[in-house]
Scaffold this motif. Structure first.
Motif, PDB file in Angstrom:
ATOM      1  N   THR A 337       2.778  12.924  -1.249  1.00  0.00           N
ATOM      2  CA  THR A 337       2.559  12.436   0.134  1.00  0.00           C
ATOM      3  C   THR A 337       3.171  12.479   0.763  1.00  0.00           C
ATOM      4  OG1 THR A 337       0.379  11.415  -1.216  1.00  0.00           O
ATOM      5  CG2 THR A 337       0.190  11.184   1.071  1.00  0.00           C
ATOM      6  N   ALA A 338       3.091  13.880   2.016  1.00  0.00           N
ATOM      7  CA  ALA A 338       3.995  13.586   3.213  1.00  0.00           C
ATOM      8  C   ALA A 338       3.799  12.698   3.719  1.00  0.00           C
ATOM      9  CB  ALA A 338       3.612  14.908   4.004  1.00  0.00           C
ATOM     10  N   VAL A 339       5.062  11.413   4.595  1.00  0.00           N
ATOM     11  CA  VAL A 339       5.175  10.772   5.719  1.00  0.00           C
ATOM     12  C   VAL A 339       5.890  10.977   6.410  1.00  0.00           C
ATOM     13  CG1 VAL A 339       6.058   8.689   5.639  1.00  0.00           C
ATOM     14  CG2 VAL A 339       4.865   9.462   3.437  1.00  0.00           C
ATOM     15  N   TYR A 340       4.783  11.291   7.834  1.00  0.00           N
ATOM     16  CA  TYR A 340       5.081  11.721   8.688  1.00  0.00           C
ATOM     17  C   TYR A 340       5.812  10.830  10.254  1.00  0.00           C
ATOM     18  CZ  TYR A 340       3.113  16.216   6.951  1.00  0.00           C
ATOM     19  OH  TYR A 340       3.127  16.926   6.580  1.00  0.00           O
ATOM     20  N   GLY A 341       6.387   9.599   9.558  1.00  0.00           N
ATOM     21  CA  GLY A 341       7.358   8.785  10.299  1.00  0.00           C
ATOM     22  C   GLY A 341       5.386   7.660  10.320  1.00  0.00           C
ATOM     23  N   ASP A 342       4.843   7.490   9.495  1.00  0.00           N
ATOM     24  CA  ASP A 342       4.042   6.933   9.402  1.00  0.00           C
ATOM     25  C   ASP A 342       3.238   6.591   8.030  1.00  0.00           C
ATOM     26  OD1 ASP A 342       3.110   9.407   8.613  1.00  0.00           O
ATOM     27  OD2 ASP A 342       1.303   9.395   9.615  1.00  0.00           O
ATOM     28  N   LEU A 343       4.840   5.743   7.620  1.00  0.00           N
ATOM     29  CA  LEU A 343       4.369   5.404   6.192  1.00  0.00           C
ATOM     30  C   LEU A 343       3.424   3.942   5.944  1.00  0.00           C
ATOM     31  CD1 LEU A 343       5.951   4.677   2.871  1.00  0.00           C
ATOM     32  CD2 LEU A 343       7.074   3.556   4.083  1.00  0.00           C
ATOM     33  N   ALA A 344       3.157   2.760   6.694  1.00  0.00           N
ATOM     34  CA  ALA A 344       2.388   2.308   7.262  1.00  0.00           C
ATOM     35  C   ALA A 344       0.830   2.722   7.716  1.00  0.00           C
ATOM     36  CB  ALA A 344       2.773   0.852   8.056  1.00  0.00           C
ATOM     37  N   ASP A 345       0.993   3.695   7.874  1.00  0.00           N
ATOM     38  CA  ASP A 345      -0.492   4.429   8.011  1.00  0.00           C
ATOM     39  C   ASP A 345      -0.596   5.280   6.942  1.00  0.00           C
ATOM     40  OD1 ASP A 345      -0.973   3.751  10.685  1.00  0.00           O
ATOM     41  OD2 ASP A 345      -0.823   5.509  11.444  1.00  0.00           O
ATOM     42  N   VAL A 346       0.061   5.266   5.834  1.00  0.00           N
ATOM     43  CA  VAL A 346      -0.149   6.327   4.520  1.00  0.00           C
ATOM     44  C   VAL A 346      -0.821   5.162   3.442  1.00  0.00           C
ATOM     45  CG1 VAL A 346       0.992   7.769   2.689  1.00  0.00           C
ATOM     46  CG2 VAL A 346       0.929   8.041   5.547  1.00  0.00           C
ATOM     47  N   ARG A 347      -0.050   4.250   3.410  1.00  0.00           N
ATOM     48  CA  ARG A 347       0.257   3.033   2.627  1.00  0.00           C
ATOM     49  C   ARG A 347      -1.781   2.338   2.963  1.00  0.00           C
ATOM     50  NH1 ARG A 347       6.281   0.488   3.121  1.00  0.00           N
ATOM     51  NH2 ARG A 347       6.638   0.668   0.742  1.00  0.00           N
ATOM     52  N   THR A 348      -2.502   2.348   4.152  1.00  0.00           N
ATOM     53  CA  THR A 348      -3.150   1.704   4.240  1.00  0.00           C
ATOM     54  C   THR A 348      -4.395   2.898   3.245  1.00  0.00           C
ATOM     55  OG1 THR A 348      -2.891   0.466   6.746  1.00  0.00           O
ATOM     56  CG2 THR A 348      -5.083   1.257   5.835  1.00  0.00           C
ATOM     57  N   VAL A 349      -3.841   4.015   3.641  1.00  0.00           N
ATOM     58  CA  VAL A 349      -5.087   5.475   2.887  1.00  0.00           C
ATOM     59  C   VAL A 349      -5.093   4.789   1.460  1.00  0.00           C
ATOM     60  CG1 VAL A 349      -5.368   7.388   2.934  1.00  0.00           C
ATOM     61  CG2 VAL A 349      -4.500   6.634   4.404  1.00  0.00           C
ATOM     62  N   MET A 350      -3.976   4.737   1.330  1.00  0.00           N
ATOM     63  CA  MET A 350      -3.822   4.764  -0.545  1.00  0.00           C
ATOM     64  C   MET A 350      -4.627   2.829  -1.088  1.00  0.00           C
ATOM     65  SD  MET A 350      -2.168   7.260  -1.367  1.00  0.00           S
ATOM     66  CE  MET A 350      -1.393   8.469  -1.114  1.00  0.00           C
ATOM     67  N   ALA A 351      -3.888   1.888  -0.123  1.00  0.00           N
ATOM     68  CA  ALA A 351      -4.239   1.053  -0.597  1.00  0.00           C
ATOM     69  C   ALA A 351      -5.730   0.660  -0.359  1.00  0.00           C
ATOM     70  CB  ALA A 351      -3.320  -0.844   0.373  1.00  0.00           C
ATOM     71  N   GLY A 352      -6.315   1.274   0.011  1.00  0.00           N
ATOM     72  CA  GLY A 352      -7.599   1.243   0.399  1.00  0.00           C
ATOM     73  C   GLY A 352      -8.446   2.361  -0.630  1.00  0.00           C
ATOM     74  N   LEU A 353      -7.879   2.906  -1.493  1.00  0.00           N
ATOM     75  CA  LEU A 353      -9.057   3.747  -2.037  1.00  0.00           C
ATOM     76  C   LEU A 353      -9.396   3.098  -3.291  1.00  0.00           C
ATOM     77  CD1 LEU A 353      -5.760   6.179  -2.833  1.00  0.00           C
ATOM     78  CD2 LEU A 353      -8.228   6.662  -1.749  1.00  0.00           C
ATOM     79  N   ARG A 354     -10.946   3.149  -3.200  1.00  0.00           N
ATOM     80  CA  ARG A 354     -11.770   2.169  -4.540  1.00  0.00           C
ATOM     81  C   ARG A 354     -12.351   3.668  -5.051  1.00  0.00           C
ATOM     82  NH1 ARG A 354      -9.344  -0.610  -3.136  1.00  0.00           N
ATOM     83  NH2 ARG A 354      -9.444  -2.818  -2.479  1.00  0.00           N
ATOM     84  N   VAL A 355     -13.277   3.695  -5.936  1.00  0.00           N
ATOM     85  CA  VAL A 355     -13.648   4.550  -6.888  1.00  0.00           C
ATOM     86  C   VAL A 355     -15.302   5.206  -6.551  1.00  0.00           C
ATOM     87  CG1 VAL A 355     -14.418   6.239  -8.974  1.00  0.00           C
ATOM     88  CG2 VAL A 355     -12.345   4.925  -8.963  1.00  0.00           C
TER      89      VAL A 355
END
Length: 370
Positions: A337-355
């Motif tokens: 998953t591309a990170v464009y200087g916004d690793l914290a934002d991408v991590r927020t998306v990933m950490a919140g993943l639910r089924v």
């Protein structure tokens, strides 16, 4: 929404575009791209995996306990991958001029209604300005054995950075080492072998056959030749299985070892794709089921850590584009998953993943429509 109004990346992933019925789909190519260290790019039939060569910026040191916890997830994989029962050794592989193992890409994807997918991952927490655009799912049939090492061992520094890696792939028959590949004579597991020097520094590979004619391919990265030879000296084979002698490289940990029958040539699994926007550009995040522990995919230079109790791997695409891999569910990988200087934002998306429940109305509202 019509096909022509789909985001460009999702349209490119369409496995049944008019006029190109035989084209290898992007989602299938992602499987090869996990090895190739490339980001969401359709791959031709033979791809040389790009190796990360530059150090990563510091994303925060990992506690020694976290690294230990990640390494504790050593898995011995029994039997076959889910999918076909065809366990015949793969034959569509060759040694390239640089000594790398080149595998034929191929497969088939069929669209699946999102509410009928077993994945149904949804970001329950989004950074400011982010929103979901579309979701899509596919059922996949793809090449497996050539892309799937039977043994993986890795050395990790105290901060989680991978410093050395060993993979053993096989057994196989019909690997062609002719052509431009030029190697040196060597010995592995008591058998005559051909050693190749990779195009990248500190990259070496070996091809050999056991007494039954089964071919094996090993690659060591992150070590000079003398040390790489010591590492591969710990490799053994027992019928259809690769084995590892830990004292050959005490700093390395065995992360994954197949037992039982060889991996089948093909497997079936599912993919799930989220397309989001951060208000400036679309972001595609693809997930794939049926995988081994994510840590076994970490390359030299990658940083392994924990995010929301799950494994993450932060690395670079050939030393240029930072990306994040994540394992939100056992055996489910978020592909690069591309990170464009916004690793914290991408991590927020990933950490919140639910089924999501299969009857959640968002699965229909955001489903990509033709």
């Amino acid at each position: 929404m019509t096909r022509t109004k789909l985001p460009a990346e999702l349209y490119d992933a369409d496995p049944v575009r008019a006029g190109a019925p035989e084209e290898i789909t992007r989602l299938t190519a992602l499987r090869a791209d996990v090895d190739a260290r490339r980001l969401a790019v359709a791959a031709p039939p033979s791809v040389r995996p790009a190796r990360p060569r530059r150090g990563l910026p510091a994303f925060g040191a990992l506690a020694a306990g976290v690294v230990t916890m990640v390494l504790a997830a050593v898995v011995v994989v029994p039997a076959l991958w889910p999918g076909d029962s065809d366990s015949a050794p793969f034959i569509d592989a060759a040694i390239a001029a640089d000594g790398s193992l080149q595998c034929g890409n191929g497969g088939f994807n069929a669209p699946v209604r999102p509410d009928r997918s077993s994945l149904r991952l949804w970001p329950t927490t989004l950074p400011q300005g982010w929103r979901v655009v579309t979701v899509a799912a596919t059922s996949n049939r793809s090449m497996s054995a050539c892309f799937t090492p039977s043994l993986v061992a890795t050395a990790l520094a105290g901060d989680g950075v991978v410093t050395g890696r060993l993979t053993v792939t096989g057994p196989a028959r019909g690997i062609d080492s002719a052509g431009d590949a030029a190697g040196a004579d060597d010995v592995v597991a008591g058998h005559k072998a051909t050693r190749f020097t990779g195009v990248w520094p500190d990259t070496y590979s070996w091809l050999w056959s056991d007494r039954a004619g089964r071919q094996w391919y090993a690659e060591v990265t992150g070590y000079p030749l003398d040390r790489a030879k010591a590492v591969v000296a710990g490799v053994g084979t027992k019928r259809d299985e690769a084995t590892w002698r830990a004292d050959a490289a005490p700093e390395m940990k065995l992360l994954d070892r197949r037992t039982g029958a060889p991996y089948p040539r093909e497997r079936r699994n599912e993919s799930w794709m989220l397309t989001l926007t951060d208000g400036r550009q679309d972001r595609s995040i693809s997930f794939e089921s049926g995988n081994r522990p994510l840590i076994s995919r970490a390359y030299v230079g990658d940083r392994v850590g924990q995010l929301a109790g799950h494994t993450e791997v932060v690395g670079t695409n050939g030393g240029e584009q930072t990306f994040l891999r994540y394992e939100p569910l056992p055996g489910v990988w978020a592909n690069p998953t591309a990170v464009y200087g916004d690793l914290a934002d991408v991590r927020t998306v990933m950490a919140g993943l639910r089924v999501l429940p299969s009857d959640d109305e968002r699965l229909d509202r955001y489903a990509a429509k033709d």
